[in-house]
Design a protein around this motif. Structure first.
Motif, PDB file in Angstrom:
ATOM      1  N   LEU A 244      30.641 107.300 -36.535  1.00 14.16           N
ATOM      2  CA  LEU A 244      31.759 107.565 -35.628  1.00 14.16           C
ATOM      3  C   LEU A 244      32.852 108.370 -36.333  1.00 14.16           C
ATOM      4  CD1 LEU A 244      32.047 104.124 -33.785  1.00 14.16           C
ATOM      5  CD2 LEU A 244      30.968 106.233 -32.977  1.00 14.16           C
ATOM      6  N   ILE A 245      33.080 108.089 -37.598  1.00 13.79           N
ATOM      7  CA  ILE A 245      34.063 108.857 -38.375  1.00 13.79           C
ATOM      8  C   ILE A 245      33.576 110.292 -38.526  1.00 13.79           C
ATOM      9  CG2 ILE A 245      35.248 109.067 -40.597  1.00 13.79           C
ATOM     10  CD1 ILE A 245      34.875 105.974 -40.846  1.00 13.79           C
ATOM     11  N   GLU A 246      32.309 110.455 -38.827  1.00 14.42           N
ATOM     12  CA  GLU A 246      31.742 111.803 -38.967  1.00 14.42           C
ATOM     13  C   GLU A 246      31.836 112.581 -37.654  1.00 14.42           C
ATOM     14  OE1 GLU A 246      27.938 110.647 -40.432  1.00 14.42           O
ATOM     15  OE2 GLU A 246      28.666 110.442 -42.505  1.00 14.42           O
ATOM     16  N   GLU A 247      31.640 111.890 -36.520  1.00  9.07           N
ATOM     17  CA  GLU A 247      31.809 112.534 -35.216  1.00  9.07           C
ATOM     18  C   GLU A 247      33.241 113.045 -35.072  1.00  9.07           C
ATOM     19  OE1 GLU A 247      32.118 111.388 -30.464  1.00  9.07           O
ATOM     20  OE2 GLU A 247      31.587 109.829 -31.899  1.00  9.07           O
ATOM     21  N   CYS A 248      34.206 112.224 -35.441  1.00  8.91           N
ATOM     22  CA  CYS A 248      35.614 112.628 -35.349  1.00  8.91           C
ATOM     23  C   CYS A 248      35.902 113.819 -36.253  1.00  8.91           C
ATOM     24  CB  CYS A 248      36.517 111.449 -35.703  1.00  8.91           C
ATOM     25  SG  CYS A 248      36.452 110.117 -34.483  1.00  8.91           S
ATOM     26  N   GLN A 249      35.323 113.828 -37.431  1.00  5.77           N
ATOM     27  CA  GLN A 249      35.509 114.970 -38.327  1.00  5.77           C
ATOM     28  C   GLN A 249      34.927 116.237 -37.713  1.00  5.77           C
ATOM     29  OE1 GLN A 249      33.677 113.262 -41.870  1.00  5.77           O
ATOM     30  NE2 GLN A 249      35.688 113.099 -42.842  1.00  5.77           N
TER      31      GLN A 249
ATOM     32  N   PHE B 188      42.267 114.033 -42.453  1.00  4.87           N
ATOM     33  CA  PHE B 188      40.949 114.225 -43.072  1.00  4.87           C
ATOM     34  C   PHE B 188      40.831 113.429 -44.371  1.00  4.87           C
ATOM     35  CE2 PHE B 188      40.378 117.529 -39.970  1.00  4.87           C
ATOM     36  CZ  PHE B 188      39.014 117.516 -39.746  1.00  4.87           C
ATOM     37  N   ALA B 189      41.902 113.345 -45.137  1.00  3.02           N
ATOM     38  CA  ALA B 189      41.891 112.533 -46.356  1.00  3.02           C
ATOM     39  C   ALA B 189      41.660 111.065 -46.003  1.00  3.02           C
ATOM     40  CB  ALA B 189      43.192 112.712 -47.130  1.00  3.02           C
ATOM     41  N   ALA B 190      42.316 110.582 -44.955  1.00  2.00           N
ATOM     42  CA  ALA B 190      42.152 109.189 -44.541  1.00  2.00           C
ATOM     43  C   ALA B 190      40.724 108.919 -44.057  1.00  2.00           C
ATOM     44  CB  ALA B 190      43.161 108.848 -43.445  1.00  2.00           C
ATOM     45  N   MET B 191      40.162 109.849 -43.291  1.00  2.00           N
ATOM     46  CA  MET B 191      38.785 109.651 -42.822  1.00  2.00           C
ATOM     47  C   MET B 191      37.795 109.674 -43.979  1.00  2.00           C
ATOM     48  SD  MET B 191      38.541 111.553 -39.085  1.00  2.00           S
ATOM     49  CE  MET B 191      39.087 113.176 -39.610  1.00  2.00           C
TER      50      MET B 191
END
Length: 143
Positions: free
Chosen positions: A115-120, A45-48
């Motif tokens: 796309l990052i927000e989707e993964c989160q 989560f820190a990396a995203m």
């Protein structure tokens, strides 16, 4: 000994980085297996989050490094430690982690924060469930 003069051995930021690294290594060595997985979730989560900031500020190098780190945590950390013989949940998590790796790679190629927000969004319930498991009396006794 050096007073206000700079040390000839390491800069202040280098020393701070070394102290953080030693602290992290100490945490890892003394952590329970449950805590280690929680640390992997913290790391991804820190990396995203770092990648989202990097996209916003057009910092391509930081975005790439952050998303590569997130993919490695998913693939070499979370996915690699699954016991696929444990049942369908482990297989489902493996499939989810593979999907997230693909989406984060696409986010990196396209600089696409959605796309990052989707993964989160997809990974948050898994992290929350893992945190809840860690608060159970059985896990507390084993730690």
């Amino acid at each position: 000994m050096y007073g206000n003069a700079a040390s000839p051995f390491a800069s202040r930021t280098q020393r701070a980085s070394m102290y953080r690294k030693v602290g992290l290594e100490t945490d890892v060595q003394s952590a329970s297996p449950h805590r280690l997985v929680a640390m992997l979730f913290d790391g991804i989560f820190a990396a995203m989050n770092q990648a989202l900031v990097a996209i916003e500020t057009n910092n391509t190098e930081l975005k790439n490094n952050s998303l590569c780190r997130a993919v490695r945590i998913l693939d070499e950390g979370l996915k690699a430690t699954l016991n696929l013989e444990a049942g369908p949940l482990a297989q489902d998590l493996g499939d989810l982690y593979a999907y997230l790796c693909m989406r984060l790679t696409q986010a990196n190629l396209r600089s696409d924060s959605t796309l990052i927000e989707e993964c989160q969004r997809l990974l948050t319930p898994v992290r929350d469930a893992w945190t809840a498991i860690g608060q159970s009396p059985e896990v507390q006794r084993a730690a």
